[in-house]
Design an enzyme around this catalytic site. Structure first.
Site, PDB file in Angstrom:
ATOM      1  CE  LYS A  65      -2.077   2.197   2.911  1.00  0.00           C
ATOM      2  NZ  LYS A  65      -2.054   4.158   2.418  1.00  0.00           N
ATOM      3  N   PRO A  66       1.124   2.080  -1.557  1.00  0.00           N
ATOM      4  CG  PRO A  66       1.296   2.297  -3.385  1.00  0.00           C
ATOM      5  CD  PRO A  66       0.300   1.239  -2.397  1.00  0.00           C
ATOM      6  CB  SER A  67       2.268   7.967   1.414  1.00  0.00           C
ATOM      7  OG  SER A  67       1.504   8.289   1.733  1.00  0.00           O
TER       8      SER A  67
ATOM      9  CB  SER B 125       2.942   7.885  13.312  1.00  0.00           C
ATOM     10  OG  SER B 125       2.034   7.163  12.448  1.00  0.00           O
TER      11      SER B 125
ATOM     12  CD  GLU C 193      12.617   3.253   9.620  1.00  0.00           C
ATOM     13  OE1 GLU C 193      12.949   4.061   9.103  1.00  0.00           O
ATOM     14  OE2 GLU C 193      12.542   2.538   7.854  1.00  0.00           O
TER      15      GLU C 193
ATOM     16  CB  CYS D 250      12.613   8.301  10.431  1.00  0.00           C
ATOM     17  SG  CYS D 250      13.326   7.217   9.987  1.00  0.00           S
ATOM     18  CG  ASN D 251      17.673   8.520   9.284  1.00  0.00           C
ATOM     19  OD1 ASN D 251      17.362   9.372   8.093  1.00  0.00           O
ATOM     20  ND2 ASN D 251      18.290   7.811   9.188  1.00  0.00           N
TER      21      ASN D 251
ATOM     22  CG  HIS E 210      17.164   1.714   9.025  1.00  0.00           C
ATOM     23  ND1 HIS E 210      18.275   3.185   9.649  1.00  0.00           N
ATOM     24  CD2 HIS E 210      15.887   2.949   8.671  1.00  0.00           C
ATOM     25  CE1 HIS E 210      17.199   4.153  10.147  1.00  0.00           C
ATOM     26  NE2 HIS E 210      15.986   3.749   9.384  1.00  0.00           N
TER      27      HIS E 210
END
Length: 478
Positions: free
Chosen positions: A174-176, A228, A249, A283-284, A447
């Site tokens: 599922k893409p954003s 999130s 993640e 996020c990083n 990661h």
């Protein structure tokens, strides 16, 4: 004329039967780019059934044959790099250089994972009994699903699909809904090279409908989500009823510790790069900075000067900028509110602090001082081009401040002292630490986050293991 995309299920582009659409907006211009179907639970189920039907034959292929398919996808991606780069720039607001890097890195990642075909392996374990061998086989999980974010939407397709496919699994992605256009091109590539139907499927839609079904469906053996903390919790809850394996993640609040013996120029360059990449929507990214008291004033002066040099603008119109817009109006409002709350709590805006222009979702590069550890700006993820800076006295204090957080994804340290480095590496509670360099992981690394930053991980041989399960056989012979 606005493009209307379709789901890609079982090797075919399929219109959504609901006739409900989601509009995709250019964040730099606020112009309508395309529409995607607002998929349903039933659409996700169709894709899962297609993946289930395709999986046995896919797993039966020798791994090296599966690897050749990944190489074909990588080659086709490179051939369409200009189109993909332009698409990512338009829908995600990325700079041209970063978008191109994402496309080429994605192709390289597929090639890298393809090479694991001859490398992942099981074990033979010594038995306590005579005339017996214990075999440990590594086998595919079956049907996997991937739920993607919008910030690195093209690369995340490969990060989830490549290890799934090389180990014999099939996948539904599922893409954003904010950045789906690149996935449509990826699907076109799959059809163009004639990847076996059902091996990779794309379903568009919102998380509460499509994402929840991809996590809750009993036919799914692994669900991998990047997003999130809230989305991760919802995914775990949906997967729990089937005890489905999850790989998550999630958010980050990466601390950067700058010691008095640091190369200040290097630290400033690396921290600015780590904060401004993709307008701070990574996020990083470096999310908070702790500077030793002896160099605090000098560092703030240098950091302010570097922030002043950051160029922002429409990435489709300018190739020499450092950052584009935030992803949408909601993101802009959220970042504005976080800065306002910090000021209300007593922080000082040294530079920036407000929206840039009145068209598009641009926010100025913002530097904040006068912060305290308990402030939300030091505890909650900002996800924008805003950087709070705080002084400390000793390394022990800095490590304690860095660890004082619900997140544990990445961290960084700037020092020329080996003892400082080793002490920090032993005591920092994060999945990754970058020493004297920007925050950006390698495909052969791992990661993975601690605490609320996630479960499991991606990349390298350890990321590949996420997509495998073990089968132990005890074989006696005479």
């Amino acid at each position: 004329m606005t493009t209307h995309h379709q789901h890609y299920i079982n090797g075919e582009f399929i219109a959504d039967h609901n006739d409900k659409w989601i509009e995709v907006i250019n964040p730099a211009t606020e112009a309508l780019l395309s529409r995607i179907p607002q998929g349903s639970k039933e659409d996700a189920q169709r894709a899962i059934l297609a993946a289930e039907a395709a999986q046995p034959a896919w797993e039966a292929l020798p791994a090296v044959e599966r690897g050749r398919w990944l190489h074909k996808i990588a080659t086709a991606i490179r051939a369409r790099e200009p189109q993909l780069t332009g698409t990512i720039v338009a829908e995600g607001g990325k700079t041209q250089g970063l978008a191109q890097t994402e496309v080429l890195f994605t192709a390289d990642y597929l090639d890298y994972m393809a090479e694991w075909a001859r490398r992942y392996e099981g074990e033979i374990i010594n038995s306590d009994r005579a005339n017996e061998n214990i075999f440990l086989f590594k086998k595919a999980i079956g049907v996997t699903t991937g739920i993607l974010p919008w910030n690195f939407p093209f690369f995340l397709i490969a990060r989830k699909a490549a290890p799934a496919l090389i180990t014999g699994n099939t996948i539904v992605i599922k893409p954003s809904e904010l950045t789906p256009n690149n996935a449509a091109i990826f699907a076109e590539i799959l059809q163009q090279i004639e990847l076996p139907a059902g091996v990779i499927n794309f379903v568009y839609g919102y998380g509460p409908e499509v994402g929840q079904e991809l996590a809750a469906n009993p036919k799914v053996g692994l669900v991998s989500l990047t997003g999130s903390v809230g989305a991760g919790i919802a995914t775990m809850q949906a997967a729990a009823k089937n005890v489905t394996k999850v790989s998550l993640e999630l958010g980050g609040k990466a601390p950067a510790i700058v010691m008095e013996d640091a190369d200040i120029d290097l630290a400033v360059r690396a921290i600015v790069s780590s904060r401004m990449i993709n307008s701070g929507q990574v996020c990083n990214c470096a999310e908070r900075v702790y500077v030793q008291q002896g160099i605090y004033d000098k560092f703030i002066t240098a950091l302010t000067a570097a922030f002043r040099q950051v160029k922002l603008g429409d990435p489709a119109q300018h190739s020499d900028i450092d950052m584009g817009p935030l992803i949408n109006a909601a993101a802009l409002a959220r970042v504005e509110q976080k800065v306002a709350d910090a000021v209300a709590a007593g922080a000082t805006v040294v530079l920036g602090g407000k929206r840039a222009g009145d068209k598009g979702f641009f926010f100025e590069p913002t530097l904040i001082t006068g912060v305290r550890q308990e402030m939300e700006i030091m505890q909650e993820e900002i996800f924008g081009p805003v950087l709070p800076v705080m002084a400390f006295n000793t390394l022990d204090e800095a490590i304690a401040l860095a660890n004082d957080c619900q997140y544990g994804l990445t961290s960084s340290l700037y020092t020329q002292n080996l003892n400082n480095t080793m002490k920090a590496l032993h005591q920092l509670k994060f999945g990754e630490t970058y020493v004297n360099r920007e925050n950006f992981e390698a495909m052969q690394g791992f990661h993975a986050g601690w605490r609320k930053s996630g479960v499991g991980g991606a990349d390298g041989k350890h990321g590949l293991e996420e997509y495998l399960q073990t089968h132990v056989a005890y074989l006696q012979f005479s």
